[in-house]
Design a protein around this motif. Structure first.
Motif, PDB file in Angstrom:
ATOM      1  N   GLU A 171       0.982  -1.222  -0.457  1.00  8.48           N
ATOM      2  CA  GLU A 171      -0.105  -0.078   0.233  1.00  8.48           C
ATOM      3  C   GLU A 171       0.818   1.340   0.369  1.00  8.48           C
ATOM      4  O   GLU A 171       2.164   1.294   0.425  1.00  8.48           O
ATOM      5  CB  GLU A 171      -1.159  -0.630   1.517  1.00  8.48           C
ATOM      6  N   PHE A 172       0.579   2.632  -0.788  1.00  9.18           N
ATOM      7  CA  PHE A 172       1.281   3.850  -0.065  1.00  9.18           C
ATOM      8  C   PHE A 172       0.359   4.586   0.769  1.00  9.18           C
ATOM      9  O   PHE A 172       1.151   5.699   0.836  1.00  9.18           O
ATOM     10  CB  PHE A 172       1.129   4.328  -1.922  1.00  9.18           C
ATOM     11  N   TYR A 173      -0.371   3.905   1.588  1.00  8.67           N
ATOM     12  CA  TYR A 173      -0.091   4.950   3.458  1.00  8.67           C
ATOM     13  C   TYR A 173       1.297   4.712   4.163  1.00  8.67           C
ATOM     14  O   TYR A 173       2.250   3.679   3.318  1.00  8.67           O
ATOM     15  CB  TYR A 173      -0.918   4.645   4.005  1.00  8.67           C
ATOM     16  N   THR A 174       0.970   5.851   4.996  1.00 14.38           N
ATOM     17  CA  THR A 174       2.617   5.430   5.474  1.00 14.38           C
ATOM     18  C   THR A 174       3.056   4.600   6.941  1.00 14.38           C
ATOM     19  O   THR A 174       1.920   4.375   7.666  1.00 14.38           O
ATOM     20  CB  THR A 174       3.198   6.838   6.312  1.00 14.38           C
ATOM     21  N   THR A 175       3.734   3.111   6.511  1.00 10.73           N
ATOM     22  CA  THR A 175       3.998   2.084   7.383  1.00 10.73           C
ATOM     23  C   THR A 175       5.497   1.447   8.063  1.00 10.73           C
ATOM     24  O   THR A 175       6.368   2.381   6.836  1.00 10.73           O
ATOM     25  CB  THR A 175       3.242   0.351   6.969  1.00 10.73           C
ATOM     26  N   GLY A 176       5.526   0.765   8.299  1.00 10.18           N
ATOM     27  CA  GLY A 176       7.160   0.448   8.137  1.00 10.18           C
ATOM     28  C   GLY A 176       6.758  -0.287   7.533  1.00 10.18           C
ATOM     29  O   GLY A 176       8.042   0.235   7.075  1.00 10.18           O
ATOM     30  N   ALA A 177       6.178  -1.267   6.765  1.00 10.42           N
ATOM     31  CA  ALA A 177       6.930  -1.610   5.960  1.00 10.42           C
ATOM     32  C   ALA A 177       6.795  -1.078   4.061  1.00 10.42           C
ATOM     33  O   ALA A 177       7.952  -1.280   3.903  1.00 10.42           O
ATOM     34  CB  ALA A 177       5.389  -3.657   5.545  1.00 10.42           C
ATOM     35  N   SER A 178       5.853  -0.108   3.782  1.00 10.19           N
ATOM     36  CA  SER A 178       6.070   0.402   3.367  1.00 10.19           C
ATOM     37  C   SER A 178       7.278   1.823   2.942  1.00 10.19           C
ATOM     38  O   SER A 178       7.644   2.292   2.375  1.00 10.19           O
ATOM     39  CB  SER A 178       4.593   1.369   2.769  1.00 10.19           C
ATOM     40  N   ILE A 179       7.485   2.020   4.746  1.00 11.00           N
ATOM     41  CA  ILE A 179       8.619   2.863   4.041  1.00 11.00           C
ATOM     42  C   ILE A 179      10.142   2.427   4.124  1.00 11.00           C
ATOM     43  O   ILE A 179      11.501   2.697   3.539  1.00 11.00           O
ATOM     44  CB  ILE A 179       9.026   3.542   6.028  1.00 11.00           C
ATOM     45  N   GLU A 195      -3.477   6.927  -3.139  1.00 17.19           N
ATOM     46  CA  GLU A 195      -2.714   8.277  -3.312  1.00 17.19           C
ATOM     47  C   GLU A 195      -1.588   7.798  -1.437  1.00 17.19           C
ATOM     48  O   GLU A 195      -2.346   6.738  -1.062  1.00 17.19           O
ATOM     49  CB  GLU A 195      -3.451   9.589  -3.205  1.00 17.19           C
ATOM     50  N   GLY A 196      -1.030   8.530  -1.492  1.00 18.76           N
ATOM     51  CA  GLY A 196      -0.185   8.629   0.065  1.00 18.76           C
ATOM     52  C   GLY A 196       0.997   9.207  -0.534  1.00 18.76           C
ATOM     53  O   GLY A 196       1.273   9.589  -1.032  1.00 18.76           O
ATOM     54  N   ASP A 197       1.888   9.182   0.817  1.00 16.93           N
ATOM     55  CA  ASP A 197       3.396  10.238   0.931  1.00 16.93           C
ATOM     56  C   ASP A 197       4.274   9.190   0.521  1.00 16.93           C
ATOM     57  O   ASP A 197       4.848   9.703  -0.346  1.00 16.93           O
ATOM     58  CB  ASP A 197       2.954  10.368   2.289  1.00 16.93           C
ATOM     59  N   ILE A 198       3.476   7.857   0.710  1.00 16.16           N
ATOM     60  CA  ILE A 198       4.988   6.568   0.201  1.00 16.16           C
ATOM     61  C   ILE A 198       4.844   6.916  -1.406  1.00 16.16           C
ATOM     62  O   ILE A 198       5.697   6.678  -1.770  1.00 16.16           O
ATOM     63  CB  ILE A 198       4.822   5.605   1.159  1.00 16.16           C
ATOM     64  N   LYS A 199       3.565   6.932  -2.391  1.00 11.18           N
ATOM     65  CA  LYS A 199       3.446   7.079  -3.545  1.00 11.18           C
ATOM     66  C   LYS A 199       4.441   8.026  -4.490  1.00 11.18           C
ATOM     67  O   LYS A 199       5.043   8.389  -4.842  1.00 11.18           O
ATOM     68  CB  LYS A 199       2.601   7.222  -3.875  1.00 11.18           C
ATOM     69  N   LYS A 200       4.729   9.374  -2.897  1.00  5.69           N
ATOM     70  CA  LYS A 200       4.595  10.327  -4.155  1.00  5.69           C
ATOM     71  C   LYS A 200       6.591  10.599  -4.274  1.00  5.69           C
ATOM     72  O   LYS A 200       6.953  10.984  -4.815  1.00  5.69           O
ATOM     73  CB  LYS A 200       4.503  11.668  -2.817  1.00  5.69           C
ATOM     74  N   GLN A 210       7.490   8.152  -6.990  1.00  3.36           N
ATOM     75  CA  GLN A 210       7.704   9.125  -8.082  1.00  3.36           C
ATOM     76  C   GLN A 210       8.991  10.566  -7.805  1.00  3.36           C
ATOM     77  O   GLN A 210       8.812  10.422  -8.998  1.00  3.36           O
ATOM     78  CB  GLN A 210       5.245   9.896  -8.144  1.00  3.36           C
ATOM     79  N   ALA A 211       8.685  10.490  -6.945  1.00  6.62           N
ATOM     80  CA  ALA A 211       9.778  11.793  -7.000  1.00  6.62           C
ATOM     81  C   ALA A 211      10.723  11.018  -7.278  1.00  6.62           C
ATOM     82  O   ALA A 211      12.385  11.728  -7.905  1.00  6.62           O
ATOM     83  CB  ALA A 211      10.076  12.445  -5.530  1.00  6.62           C
ATOM     84  N   LEU A 212      11.254   9.842  -7.042  1.00  7.05           N
ATOM     85  CA  LEU A 212      12.579   9.185  -7.057  1.00  7.05           C
ATOM     86  C   LEU A 212      12.820   8.608  -8.380  1.00  7.05           C
ATOM     87  O   LEU A 212      13.808   7.632  -9.017  1.00  7.05           O
ATOM     88  CB  LEU A 212      12.764   7.376  -6.804  1.00  7.05           C
ATOM     89  N   GLY A 213      11.782   9.006  -9.170  1.00 13.12           N
ATOM     90  CA  GLY A 213      11.362   8.798 -10.557  1.00 13.12           C
ATOM     91  C   GLY A 213      10.745   7.062 -10.387  1.00 13.12           C
ATOM     92  O   GLY A 213      11.610   6.558 -12.332  1.00 13.12           O
ATOM     93  N   ILE A 214      10.712   6.468 -10.016  1.00 14.14           N
ATOM     94  CA  ILE A 214      10.069   4.867 -10.110  1.00 14.14           C
ATOM     95  C   ILE A 214       8.574   4.791 -10.628  1.00 14.14           C
ATOM     96  O   ILE A 214       8.325   5.720 -10.211  1.00 14.14           O
ATOM     97  CB  ILE A 214      10.235   4.289  -8.935  1.00 14.14           C
ATOM     98  N   PRO A 215       8.287   4.482 -12.123  1.00 13.57           N
ATOM     99  CA  PRO A 215       7.233   4.636 -12.500  1.00 13.57           C
ATOM    100  C   PRO A 215       6.483   3.297 -11.394  1.00 13.57           C
ATOM    101  O   PRO A 215       6.486   2.558 -11.240  1.00 13.57           O
ATOM    102  CB  PRO A 215       7.599   3.569 -13.926  1.00 13.57           C
TER     103      PRO A 215
END
Length: 348
Positions: A9-17, A41-46, A49-54
């Protein structure tokens, strides 16, 4: 190498971080893409994307897949016939319970090339699934280095002492225990402490919700925040509390230690496997024991010597564990997985 990260998922969890931190390493040397198990959506998704990862919608032509969290087990079973999969499992007892509720998830144990855990305790929890699994299992503790890269770690201002909880507001995290324990503190202390909860709101026990609604100045629910903002709130906390009934290796405990914040925890078996000890580097209570949690909070908030000694012992434990580069080890495992697949293609 083409590497697909199957993120839960893209919301902020320890696993997504954790997956984001791995992506930051891999994108330096590889072609990386991310496939969400549950899009949104979520901060992790952004940050991806900021890393240029599709962000992609299907597996595609890749060399290795890294699949995040226990609930991706069914997908691991489907994908593994096409390319090798490293299954990165973050959950402990709650993951075992999910396997019983969704048996198809267990297919990952038969299909994955490698399974990565954070603690030896997880290997015990999943022992009955591992005993005949062809996958190699590894224990690779994860450390979030965001603290060391963040330029602004100035603590958030506060008017009172601050108790902080980080994590999804749900039954497993037992947010209600913290709220009920706060209500048991002596009035002179209770009225001089604020309780902040950072994380996605899913559900809260009715009795706890009633207390929150009657004392809005005492209990503050912040919702999801970027990791950088969360760390600034953590830096301002007097105590960090995690009252969960199931964890493996929570990042927030180590972040609290790095920032010099002592912790109150539920007494989980997994913590013994990472060196956490009641009265030595944490104060612990049996899961659901609100009275003892309240006692621990009172001690931590009113005894400066206990507060300082536990904070120092926690940081000492952390520093002893920071000697290995987990991302380097994970990348080497990806290289090994790819090499084994290439050898297999040659018929050996």
């Amino acid at each position: 190498m083409k590497i697909l990260l199957l993120n839960d998922e893209f919301y902020t969890t320890g696993a997504s971080i954790a997956m984001l931190r791995l992506a930051e390493r891999l994108v330096q040397n590889h072609e990386v893409s991310v496939l969400p198990r549950r899009d949104g959506e979520g901060d992790i998704k952004k940050k991806f994307q900021a890393l240029g990862i599709p962000i992609v919608g299907e597996v595609g032509d890749v060399d290795v897949v890294v699949s995040n969290c226990i609930l991706s087990g069914a997908a691991v079973g489907q994908i593994a016939g096409r390319c090798p999969v490293i299954w990165w499992i973050h959950e402990a007892e709650i993951g075992r319970d999910l396997l019983l509720e969704a048996p198809q998830t267990a297919h990952g144990f038969r299909a994955a090339s490698h399974i990565v855990f954070q603690t030896e305790f997880q290997r015990i929890v999943y022992g009955s699934f591992l005993f005949d699994s062809p996958a190699q299992s590894h224990v690779l503790p994860f450390w979030n280095d965001a603290i060391y890269r963040q330029e602004d770690l100035a603590p958030k201002p506060k008017q009172k002492k601050r108790v902080l909880c980080i994590g999804t507001i749900e039954q497993r995290k037992r947010t209600q225990d913290v709220i009920m324990a706060a209500d048991l503190l002596p009035p002179d202390l209770r009225d001089n402490v604020e309780y902040m909860f950072i994380g996605k709101y899913l559900a809260l026990d009715p009795a706890a919700r009633q207390l929150v609604e009657s004392q809005p100045e005492r209990y503050r629910f912040m919702g999801e925040l970027p990791n950088e903002e969360t760390l600034r709130y953590l830096a301002s906390a007097d105590v960090y509390v995690l009252a969960s009934n199931s964890e493996s290796q929570p990042l927030t405990i180590w972040e609290a230690f790095e920032l010099g914040v002592p912790v109150c925890l539920s007494d989980l078996e997994t913590y013994r496997h990472v060196g956490l000890r009641n009265g030595v580097n944490a104060l612990m209570h049996p899961v659901g024991n609100v009275e003892l949690l309240a006692s621990n909070l009172r001690t931590m908030l009113s005894n400066d010597d206990v507060h300082a000694n536990l904070a120092r012992a926690g940081k000492s434990l952390l520093l002893k564990n920071l000697t290995s580069d987990w991302a380097d080890e994970f990348e080497r495992l990806i290289y090994r997985t790819h090499a084994a697949q290439e050898i297999k293609k040659l018929g050996y």
